[in-house]
Design an enzyme around this catalytic site. Structure first.
Site, short mmCIF file in Angstrom:
data_model
loop_
_atom_site.label_atom_id
_atom_site.label_comp_id
_atom_site.label_asym_id
_atom_site.label_seq_id
_atom_site.Cartn_x
_atom_site.Cartn_y
_atom_site.Cartn_z
N ARG A 37 0.68 1.79 57.38
CA ARG A 37 1.77 0.60 57.43
C ARG A 37 1.35 -0.41 58.38
O ARG A 37 1.39 -1.78 58.22
CB ARG A 37 3.14 1.05 57.29
CG ARG A 37 3.54 1.67 56.09
CD ARG A 37 4.99 1.85 55.97
NE ARG A 37 5.46 2.51 54.67
CZ ARG A 37 6.44 3.04 54.52
NH1 ARG A 37 7.25 3.58 55.46
NH2 ARG A 37 6.54 3.27 53.11
N LYS A 198 10.35 13.61 37.64
CA LYS A 198 11.47 13.42 36.59
C LYS A 198 11.39 11.93 35.85
O LYS A 198 10.85 10.99 36.36
CB LYS A 198 12.71 13.42 37.33
CG LYS A 198 13.22 14.69 38.17
CD LYS A 198 14.38 14.76 38.54
CE LYS A 198 14.77 13.98 39.89
NZ LYS A 198 16.25 13.77 40.30
N GLY A 351 4.04 7.32 46.68
CA GLY A 351 3.77 8.20 47.88
C GLY A 351 2.91 9.37 47.30
O GLY A 351 1.75 9.56 48.06
N GLY A 374 9.84 2.53 46.47
CA GLY A 374 11.06 1.89 45.31
C GLY A 374 10.53 0.78 45.14
O GLY A 374 10.71 0.04 44.00
P1 ADP Z 1 4.97 9.58 43.49
O1 ADP Z 1 5.60 9.91 44.81
O2 ADP Z 1 3.53 9.33 43.37
O3 ADP Z 1 6.00 8.37 42.94
P2 ADP Z 1 6.91 11.24 42.37
O4 ADP Z 1 7.59 11.47 43.63
O5 ADP Z 1 7.64 10.77 41.19
O6 ADP Z 1 5.64 10.78 42.59
O7 ADP Z 1 6.77 12.75 41.65
C1 ADP Z 1 5.92 13.71 42.64
C2 ADP Z 1 6.40 15.18 42.59
O8 ADP Z 1 6.54 15.63 41.22
C3 ADP Z 1 5.58 16.20 43.31
O9 ADP Z 1 6.36 16.66 44.30
C4 ADP Z 1 5.18 17.24 42.24
O10 ADP Z 1 5.18 18.51 42.67
C5 ADP Z 1 6.40 17.14 41.13
N1 ADP Z 1 5.97 17.50 39.85
C6 ADP Z 1 4.90 16.88 39.24
N2 ADP Z 1 4.47 17.71 38.02
C7 ADP Z 1 5.73 18.66 38.00
C8 ADP Z 1 6.03 19.59 37.26
N3 ADP Z 1 5.25 20.12 36.04
N4 ADP Z 1 7.00 20.49 37.61
C9 ADP Z 1 7.80 20.18 38.67
N5 ADP Z 1 7.43 19.21 39.41
C10 ADP Z 1 6.27 18.72 39.29
MG MG Z 2 7.08 10.72 45.83
#
Ligand code: ADP
Ligand code: MG
Length: 396
Positions: A37, A198, A351, A374
């Site tokens: 950052r 989610k 992230g 966010g």
């Molecule tokens: P980002 O940080 O790239 O926006 P998110 O924080 O939304 O991504 O999601 C990342 C999380 O999703 C990771 O911790 C990963 O373990 C979880 N994840 C991905 N696929 C699955 C799955 N099939 N079941 C449970 N958790 C999952």
């Molecule tokens: Mg994340």
């Protein structure tokens, strides 16, 4: 981009106050574990110094909740910044009042000062008008380069613009310029890949992107809810049962709009949520009873990869599986590789997805790695970010 930037205004000899995002991760001993950052703000800082501005930087760090917390002082960040730009960075142990005023009065063009953690004052997050005025009184021009906090209307990101001319920094410009073009006028085919745990986190993103993209690819945990909406038995997989109706509705919308909506056709299912759990590749409707989906399977990697290969604009947010566990990282790593290999404008945000791309060692092949979490999601939802809204328009 229709917002004015530092390149559109005269900064020579001016006191310029810049909101940066120096909210860096610290270890237990208070050492900076990742300075990405700080590095992201260097183009703006260097530009202002070269043009002879007096550079006053301000940021938050962590969550001091409106109180002075010794372990969240910005002195350590001033030191790291000084190493990176190879010059002494002044540091004020307050962000308003006599201490920064005295330091600023002795500054020459090209000098750099970092103010103390803004969130030591509760007024910062309350977007308090008087506090914003005090910050503004230190300078003659306001620059927002903190894309990562632009979705918050705080005194240093929004309120201050009432008292000073306000323009974008170079990081802000590239974030909203590149992502803005993808949303408004993309090279096609435009493919969005969404994953992560989610659906509920990214529902609004899916809804907005649906109107912009040619193809939506859904993987990761959030795909489970869509597969469940198609009537598949997801066994013990993470499924948001209260979002199944909405998932069905989104797929119907995609079909009506003529958008391709791709879900995994096969999955890596495991007996338990553990790296060493027994696991196997199964068709998406063949998860053994009591097992759970942990990653996308090889057929999905192949079909998603084909679409990614032919895309001209790619937007990726969220991993394809539980990539923190090596047994279930293949889908994410292969998609990361496909994105880096595509001859396309590629944008990665979030992230965990950014970490996955960095692990491939091919991150330099990505057109734009978003620094926001966010803020990136809200931008992709189509919202106008408060910290962007207050900046002057080009026509002004
Ligand atoms: P980002 O940080 O790239 O926006 P998110 O924080 O939304 O991504 O999601 C990342 C999380 O999703 C990771 O911790 C990963 O373990 C979880 N994840 C991905 N696929 C699955 C799955 N099939 N079941 C449970 N958790 C999952
Ligand atoms: Mg994340």
């Amino acid at each position: 981009m229709n917002k004015k930037t530092i390149q559109d205004v005269d900064v020579k000899g001016k006191k310029v106050i810049v909101r940066v995002d120096f909210n860096v991760p610290l270890d237990q001993d208070g050492h900076i574990t990742n300075d990405t950052r700080i590095k992201a703000a260097l183009p703006t800082i260097s530009y202002l110094r070269e043009k002879g501005a007096i550079v006053i930087l301000m940021s938050h760090l962590g969550r001091p909740k409106g109180q002075v917390k010794e372990e969240l002082r910005l002195g350590i960040v001033a030191d790291r910044l000084g190493q990176l730009i190879d010059c002494k960075v002044l540091y004020a142990k307050d962000c308003i009042g006599p201490e920064p005023e005295a330091l600023i009065s002795g500054m020459q063009p090209g000098d750099v000062l970092l103010l103390e953690n803004l969130r030591f004052y509760p007024e910062e997050e309350k977007n308090d008008r008087d506090f914003a005025r005090k910050l503004a009184s230190l300078a003659e021009l306001y620059v927002n380069d903190a894309f990562g906090t632009a979705h918050r209307a705080h005194a240093s990101t929004a309120g201050i613009a009432e008292f000073l001319p306000a323009v974008a920094g170079l990081l802000m410009q590239s974030e909203i310029g590149i992502m803005g073009k993808a949303l408004e006028n993309p090279e096609r085919p435009f493919v969005a890949i969404l994953g992560g745990a989610k659906v509920s986190d990214k529902m609004a993103v899916i809804e907005n992107l649906m109107n912009k993209v040619d193809t939506l690819i859904i993987g990761g945990g959030m795909a489970n809810t869509f597969l469940a909406a198609q009537g598949k038995d997801m066994a013990k997989s993470l499924v948001e049962t209260d979002k199944i109706d909405l998932a069905r509705c989104l797929m119907k919308q995609a079909a009506e709009k003529g958008k391709a909506f791709l879900l995994p056709s096969d999955l890596v299912a495991a007996e338990a949520f553990a790296d060493d759990a027994k696991h196997q590749v199964v068709a998406a409707d063949q998860i053994p009873a009591g097992w759970m989906a942990m990653d996308i399977g090889p057929a999905s990697i192949g079909s998603f990869g084909e679409v990614i290969k032919n895309a001209k604009t790619i937007l990726w947010n969220g991993p394809m599986g539980v990539f923190e566990m090596p047994s279930f990282a293949k889908g994410t790593n292969e998609i990361a590789r496909a994105v880096t290999e595509a001859q396309a404008v590629s944008i990665v945000g979030g992230g965990d997805s950014v970490a996955a791309v960095q692990n491939t060692g091919l991150a330099h092949k990505i057109t734009h790695i978003s620094t926001g979490g966010g803020a990136t999601l809200e931008f992709l939802e189509g919202k106008e970010l408060p910290g962007v809204a207050v900046l002057q328009d080009r026509s002004e």
